[in-house]
Design a protein around this motif. Structure first.
Motif, short mmCIF file in Angstrom:
data_model
loop_
_atom_site.label_atom_id
_atom_site.label_comp_id
_atom_site.label_asym_id
_atom_site.label_seq_id
_atom_site.Cartn_x
_atom_site.Cartn_y
_atom_site.Cartn_z
N GLU A 111 31.68 28.84 30.21
CA GLU A 111 31.77 27.42 30.96
C GLU A 111 33.33 26.97 30.93
N LEU A 112 34.27 27.88 31.18
CA LEU A 112 35.61 27.60 31.22
C LEU A 112 36.16 28.24 32.46
N GLU A 113 37.09 27.21 33.25
CA GLU A 113 37.52 27.67 34.53
C GLU A 113 38.57 28.80 34.44
N PHE A 114 38.79 29.93 35.03
CA PHE A 114 39.65 30.62 35.04
C PHE A 114 40.03 31.35 36.35
N LYS A 115 40.75 30.87 37.04
CA LYS A 115 40.84 31.46 38.55
C LYS A 115 41.93 32.60 38.66
N VAL A 116 41.26 33.61 39.35
CA VAL A 116 41.96 34.83 39.60
C VAL A 116 42.63 34.83 41.17
N GLU A 117 42.05 34.14 41.90
CA GLU A 117 42.23 34.12 43.36
C GLU A 117 43.70 33.71 43.70
N THR A 118 44.42 32.97 43.03
CA THR A 118 45.83 32.49 42.91
C THR A 118 46.85 33.45 42.46
N ARG A 119 46.22 34.55 41.63
CA ARG A 119 47.12 35.33 41.02
C ARG A 119 47.51 36.70 41.67
N LYS A 120 48.74 37.04 41.59
CA LYS A 120 48.98 38.64 42.01
C LYS A 120 48.45 39.38 41.04
N ILE A 121 47.98 40.81 41.27
CA ILE A 121 47.25 41.50 40.40
C ILE A 121 48.02 42.97 40.91
N VAL A 122 48.52 43.57 39.81
CA VAL A 122 48.91 45.03 39.71
C VAL A 122 47.89 45.85 39.08
N ASP A 123 47.17 46.73 39.73
CA ASP A 123 46.60 47.92 38.97
C ASP A 123 47.28 49.22 39.00
N VAL A 124 47.67 49.54 37.67
CA VAL A 124 48.58 50.68 37.32
C VAL A 124 47.88 51.99 37.85
N GLN A 125 46.53 52.07 37.73
CA GLN A 125 45.78 53.12 38.05
C GLN A 125 45.81 53.52 39.38
N LYS A 126 45.46 52.39 40.19
CA LYS A 126 45.33 52.51 41.70
C LYS A 126 47.01 52.95 42.32
N LEU A 127 47.96 52.65 41.65
CA LEU A 127 49.27 53.07 42.02
C LEU A 127 49.38 54.40 41.76
N PHE A 128 48.97 54.77 40.46
CA PHE A 128 49.03 55.99 40.24
C PHE A 128 48.43 57.25 41.23
N HIS A 129 47.11 56.69 41.49
CA HIS A 129 46.19 57.36 42.21
C HIS A 129 46.85 57.54 43.90
N LEU A 130 47.75 56.46 44.28
CA LEU A 130 48.15 56.32 45.57
C LEU A 130 49.37 57.30 45.57
N MET A 131 50.13 57.33 44.67
CA MET A 131 51.45 58.19 44.54
C MET A 131 50.91 59.50 44.07
N GLU A 132 50.12 59.81 43.19
CA GLU A 132 49.74 61.23 42.94
C GLU A 132 48.44 61.57 43.51
N LYS A 133 48.33 62.17 44.46
CA LYS A 133 47.10 62.37 45.24
C LYS A 133 46.22 63.13 44.53
N ARG A 134 45.01 62.97 44.28
CA ARG A 134 44.00 63.94 43.70
C ARG A 134 43.11 64.63 44.56
N THR A 135 44.08 65.55 45.72
CA THR A 135 43.27 66.17 46.62
C THR A 135 43.66 67.59 46.47
N LEU A 136 42.84 68.75 47.21
CA LEU A 136 43.24 70.09 46.94
C LEU A 136 44.65 70.33 47.90
N LYS A 137 44.88 69.59 48.69
CA LYS A 137 46.24 69.76 49.22
C LYS A 137 47.53 69.30 48.41
N ALA A 138 47.26 68.49 47.65
CA ALA A 138 48.25 67.87 46.34
C ALA A 138 48.28 68.83 45.48
N ALA A 139 47.06 69.42 45.02
CA ALA A 139 47.21 70.20 43.73
C ALA A 139 47.88 71.49 44.04
#
Length: 266
Positions: A111-139
């Motif tokens: 019962e504590l208020e914690f807002k995420v909507e007003t924050r910027k979020i950086v997901d390092v895993q998503k950035l990793f997957h965006l830049m280092e593709k996990r496709t056969l072509k990339a492999a």
């Protein structure tokens, strides 16, 4: 090179009793707060989850129920957490799919208020997957240093897959393999049995509804019984077997479930 910040940026990681956002609880939280002026603050707590930690989880992160009996509950440290996170953006590895959902759930439960909507979020895993593709072509490009022409033609793809595997063996043979948590899985060998073991260690059914735990016991990997022994669940709740057999599950899953029930798979 220092990060260019306008707000503090908190790097967040959680350890929990399991992976179910609704039912599992935080047992360890670590944060590093980078300030725009270059200063760095840290926050670390172990937390009493007020429930037992499944042995399967303890074997992964090394934290057991008895280790936390004298630690504060999440509700007791909630306001301290909010103060540390005040005005900060968030960063982490896979935090969008796991850390943030379970943290938000924990604040709501307390019962504590914690807002995420007003924050910027950086997901390092998503950035990793965006830049280092996990496709056969990339492999193919990475291991064979060649462009894959005609991708998605079955014969072209399978020829490329064969080449990639041969290059992987050449590159990694005799090297140890660890998972994302640092657990040793084995050593790469030019041997199909070894490669099978490394890539299929916990599979029971192909849909991933049933997997082996660390003790090589089949457990459910979904739903209300996630993490529980299949055999034990079927003994205590026989109707669950009927529900799955009559439900919208793959035939392979139903076959494996029946084999476990009959003791063929143990």
């Amino acid at each position: 090179m220092p990060l260019q910040l306008t707000n503090p940026l908190v790097f967040l990681d959680l350890e929990t009793t399991g992976t179910n956002v609704v039912h599992d609880r935080i047992i360890e939280i670590a944060m590093i707060k980078l300030m725009p002026n270059g200063n760095r603050l840290t926050f670390y707590k172990r937390i009493n989850p007020e429930q037992a930690i499944p042995i399967e989880s303890s074997l992964i992160h090394g934290i057991y129920t008895e280790d936390l009996k004298d630690k504060p509950t999440f509700k007791q440290i909630g306001k301290e957490l909010i103060a540390f996170l005040k005005g900060a953006d968030l960063a982490g590895f896979n935090l969008l799919r796991f850390d943030i959902p379970i943290l938000v759930e924990s604040f709501l439960r307390a019962e504590l208020e914690f807002k995420v909507e007003t924050r910027k979020i950086v997901d390092v895993q998503k950035l990793f997957h965006l830049m280092e593709k996990r496709t056969l072509k990339a492999a193919y490009q990475f291991y064979c240093q060649k462009e894959l022409d005609g991708a998605h033609n079955a014969m072209v793809d399978i020829e490329a897959t064969l080449e990639v595997l041969m290059e992987q063996i050449k590159r990694y043979e005799n090297q140890p393999v660890v998972d994302s948590l640092g657990n040793a899985l084995g050593i790469i060998k030019n041997d199909v049995a070894t490669l099978h073991h490394l890539t299929n260690t916990n599979m029971v059914d192909f849909a991933g509804r049933i997997v082996y735990n660390a003790q090589h016991i089949p457990i459910f990997n979904f739903g209300k019984h996630k993490g529980k022994s299949v055999s034990e669940v079927l003994k205590l709740e026989p109707s669950y077997y009927k529900w799955m057999i009559q439900g919208d599950f793959p035939l392979d899953t139903k076959r494996k479930l029946t084999q476990i029930k009959m003791g063929i798979i143990a």
